[in-house]
Design a protein around this motif. Sequence first.
Motif, PDB file in Angstrom:
ATOM      1  N   PRO A  38      56.582  17.434  81.443  1.00 35.68           N
ATOM      2  CA  PRO A  38      56.575  16.862  80.101  1.00 35.68           C
ATOM      3  C   PRO A  38      55.291  17.211  79.333  1.00 35.68           C
ATOM      4  CG  PRO A  38      56.080  15.180  81.712  1.00 35.68           C
ATOM      5  CD  PRO A  38      56.435  16.419  82.489  1.00 35.68           C
ATOM      6  N   ILE A  39      55.449  17.276  78.030  1.00 40.36           N
ATOM      7  CA  ILE A  39      54.294  17.514  77.147  1.00 40.36           C
ATOM      8  C   ILE A  39      53.813  16.162  76.642  1.00 40.36           C
ATOM      9  CG2 ILE A  39      53.527  18.526  74.974  1.00 40.36           C
ATOM     10  CD1 ILE A  39      55.544  20.783  75.453  1.00 40.36           C
ATOM     11  N   LEU A  40      52.548  15.890  76.863  1.00 41.94           N
ATOM     12  CA  LEU A  40      51.931  14.663  76.357  1.00 41.94           C
ATOM     13  C   LEU A  40      51.227  14.995  75.037  1.00 41.94           C
ATOM     14  CD1 LEU A  40      50.426  13.210  79.648  1.00 41.94           C
ATOM     15  CD2 LEU A  40      52.624  12.698  78.590  1.00 41.94           C
ATOM     16  N   ASP A  41      51.560  14.220  73.992  1.00 39.96           N
ATOM     17  CA  ASP A  41      51.058  14.495  72.641  1.00 39.96           C
ATOM     18  C   ASP A  41      50.240  13.293  72.165  1.00 39.96           C
ATOM     19  OD1 ASP A  41      50.609  15.092  69.987  1.00 39.96           O
ATOM     20  OD2 ASP A  41      52.676  15.688  69.571  1.00 39.96           O
ATOM     21  N   ALA A  42      48.947  13.537  71.831  1.00 39.09           N
ATOM     22  CA  ALA A  42      48.062  12.469  71.358  1.00 39.09           C
ATOM     23  C   ALA A  42      48.180  12.251  69.849  1.00 39.09           C
ATOM     24  CB  ALA A  42      46.612  12.781  71.729  1.00 39.09           C
ATOM     25  N   GLY A  43      49.062  12.985  69.181  1.00 39.27           N
ATOM     26  CA  GLY A  43      49.283  12.786  67.749  1.00 39.27           C
ATOM     27  C   GLY A  43      48.471  13.741  66.893  1.00 39.27           C
ATOM     28  N   PRO A  44      48.997  14.070  65.721  1.00 34.34           N
ATOM     29  CA  PRO A  44      48.317  15.043  64.851  1.00 34.34           C
ATOM     30  C   PRO A  44      47.197  14.411  64.028  1.00 34.34           C
ATOM     31  CG  PRO A  44      50.333  14.289  63.817  1.00 34.34           C
ATOM     32  CD  PRO A  44      50.280  13.622  65.165  1.00 34.34           C
ATOM     33  N   GLY A  45      46.367  15.282  63.472  1.00 36.18           N
ATOM     34  CA  GLY A  45      45.427  14.881  62.434  1.00 36.18           C
ATOM     35  C   GLY A  45      44.135  14.238  62.881  1.00 36.18           C
ATOM     36  N   MET A  46      43.796  14.311  64.144  1.00 35.82           N
ATOM     37  CA  MET A  46      42.553  13.695  64.609  1.00 35.82           C
ATOM     38  C   MET A  46      41.396  14.696  64.515  1.00 35.82           C
ATOM     39  SD  MET A  46      43.269  10.652  65.332  1.00 35.82           S
ATOM     40  CE  MET A  46      44.845   9.841  65.159  1.00 35.82           C
ATOM     41  N   GLN A  47      40.199  14.151  64.440  1.00 36.58           N
ATOM     42  CA  GLN A  47      39.007  15.004  64.404  1.00 36.58           C
ATOM     43  C   GLN A  47      38.737  15.606  65.777  1.00 36.58           C
ATOM     44  OE1 GLN A  47      35.220  13.009  63.861  1.00 36.58           O
ATOM     45  NE2 GLN A  47      34.400  14.752  62.739  1.00 36.58           N
ATOM     46  N   SER A  48      38.948  14.811  66.828  1.00 37.51           N
ATOM     47  CA  SER A  48      38.704  15.336  68.176  1.00 37.51           C
ATOM     48  C   SER A  48      39.642  14.677  69.181  1.00 37.51           C
ATOM     49  CB  SER A  48      37.242  15.119  68.588  1.00 37.51           C
ATOM     50  OG  SER A  48      36.970  13.737  68.721  1.00 37.51           O
ATOM     51  N   TYR A  49      39.887  15.411  70.256  1.00 36.41           N
ATOM     52  CA  TYR A  49      40.714  14.953  71.377  1.00 36.41           C
ATOM     53  C   TYR A  49      39.923  15.201  72.648  1.00 36.41           C
ATOM     54  CZ  TYR A  49      44.460  15.504  67.932  1.00 36.41           C
ATOM     55  OH  TYR A  49      45.242  15.427  66.809  1.00 36.41           O
ATOM     56  N   PHE A  50      40.015  14.298  73.611  1.00 32.65           N
ATOM     57  CA  PHE A  50      39.356  14.518  74.890  1.00 32.65           C
ATOM     58  C   PHE A  50      40.234  13.920  75.986  1.00 32.65           C
ATOM     59  CE2 PHE A  50      36.477  13.578  78.391  1.00 32.65           C
ATOM     60  CZ  PHE A  50      35.841  14.799  78.526  1.00 32.65           C
ATOM     61  N   TRP A  51      40.868  14.794  76.761  1.00 29.27           N
ATOM     62  CA  TRP A  51      41.747  14.362  77.845  1.00 29.27           C
ATOM     63  C   TRP A  51      40.945  14.139  79.117  1.00 29.27           C
ATOM     64  CZ3 TRP A  51      46.909  13.287  77.220  1.00 29.27           C
ATOM     65  CH2 TRP A  51      47.477  13.687  76.013  1.00 29.27           C
ATOM     66  N   TYR A  52      41.536  13.429  80.051  1.00 30.77           N
ATOM     67  CA  TYR A  52      40.909  13.075  81.328  1.00 30.77           C
ATOM     68  C   TYR A  52      40.344  14.287  82.065  1.00 30.77           C
ATOM     69  CZ  TYR A  52      44.906  15.092  83.720  1.00 30.77           C
ATOM     70  OH  TYR A  52      45.842  15.972  84.201  1.00 30.77           O
ATOM     71  N   ASN A  53      40.932  15.469  81.839  1.00 40.80           N
ATOM     72  CA  ASN A  53      40.509  16.675  82.569  1.00 40.80           C
ATOM     73  C   ASN A  53      39.605  17.582  81.730  1.00 40.80           C
ATOM     74  OD1 ASN A  53      42.370  17.524  80.728  1.00 40.80           O
ATOM     75  ND2 ASN A  53      43.732  18.544  82.186  1.00 40.80           N
ATOM     76  N   GLY A  54      39.135  17.089  80.579  1.00 42.65           N
ATOM     77  CA  GLY A  54      38.222  17.862  79.747  1.00 42.65           C
ATOM     78  C   GLY A  54      38.879  18.701  78.673  1.00 42.65           C
ATOM     79  N   VAL A  55      40.201  18.771  78.644  1.00 36.68           N
ATOM     80  CA  VAL A  55      40.903  19.542  77.624  1.00 36.68           C
ATOM     81  C   VAL A  55      40.712  18.862  76.266  1.00 36.68           C
ATOM     82  CG1 VAL A  55      43.187  20.309  76.841  1.00 36.68           C
ATOM     83  CG2 VAL A  55      42.568  20.473  79.251  1.00 36.68           C
TER      84      VAL A  55
END
Length: 197
Positions: free
Chosen positions: A158-175
Amino acid sequence: PVKVSINDTIVCPLFQTTFDSKNTNPAAIINWSNGATGNTMITNVPQTYFVRVKIGLCAKTDTFVLTNYPREYYMGNDLRYCNTIDTMLTLNFPNISNVVWNNEVPGAQFRLTKPGVISAKWLNSHNCPESDSINVNLFPNPKLNLGPDTILCLSEKPILDAGPGMQSYFWYNGVKDQMIVARDSGLYWVEVKDWEG
């Protein structure tokens, strides 16, 4: 001889200052550089002035300077909060007195609980009045939902999507992308920051 001597003067901004030629001779003709006549001149404009005193054929001119004490303190930059506000603002500048917040709350501290314009007035170290204001902004936290916990077959990715339009994203694995592919079982989390900070 005609005598006139006026000292340079420093005062609070906008303070009305009276300069006196101290000439008691009724025959004296006294002219000031701002157009005033007579023994005294009143002004609150900082600049260089002169006074000319003439008695008969004799005259003397004296130049003097009116300056203002410089502004000493500012409240600082506007403030930004996410979701809630509950903090104490403090004006702890040296040698200030008579602090009043929003024209009603006296004291060096002010409890801040809501957004808006916050103003303060005080007397500085020269007893001159100063004031400043800041804007306090409150922004809601961004909406984020990765969906419910899920049980899938091993072949599904599955693709996990944090939603559009944010300034920054930081996933548990550094992505640092908006979306990632869930390749293994485990706990997935993401931190996002919107454009309001």
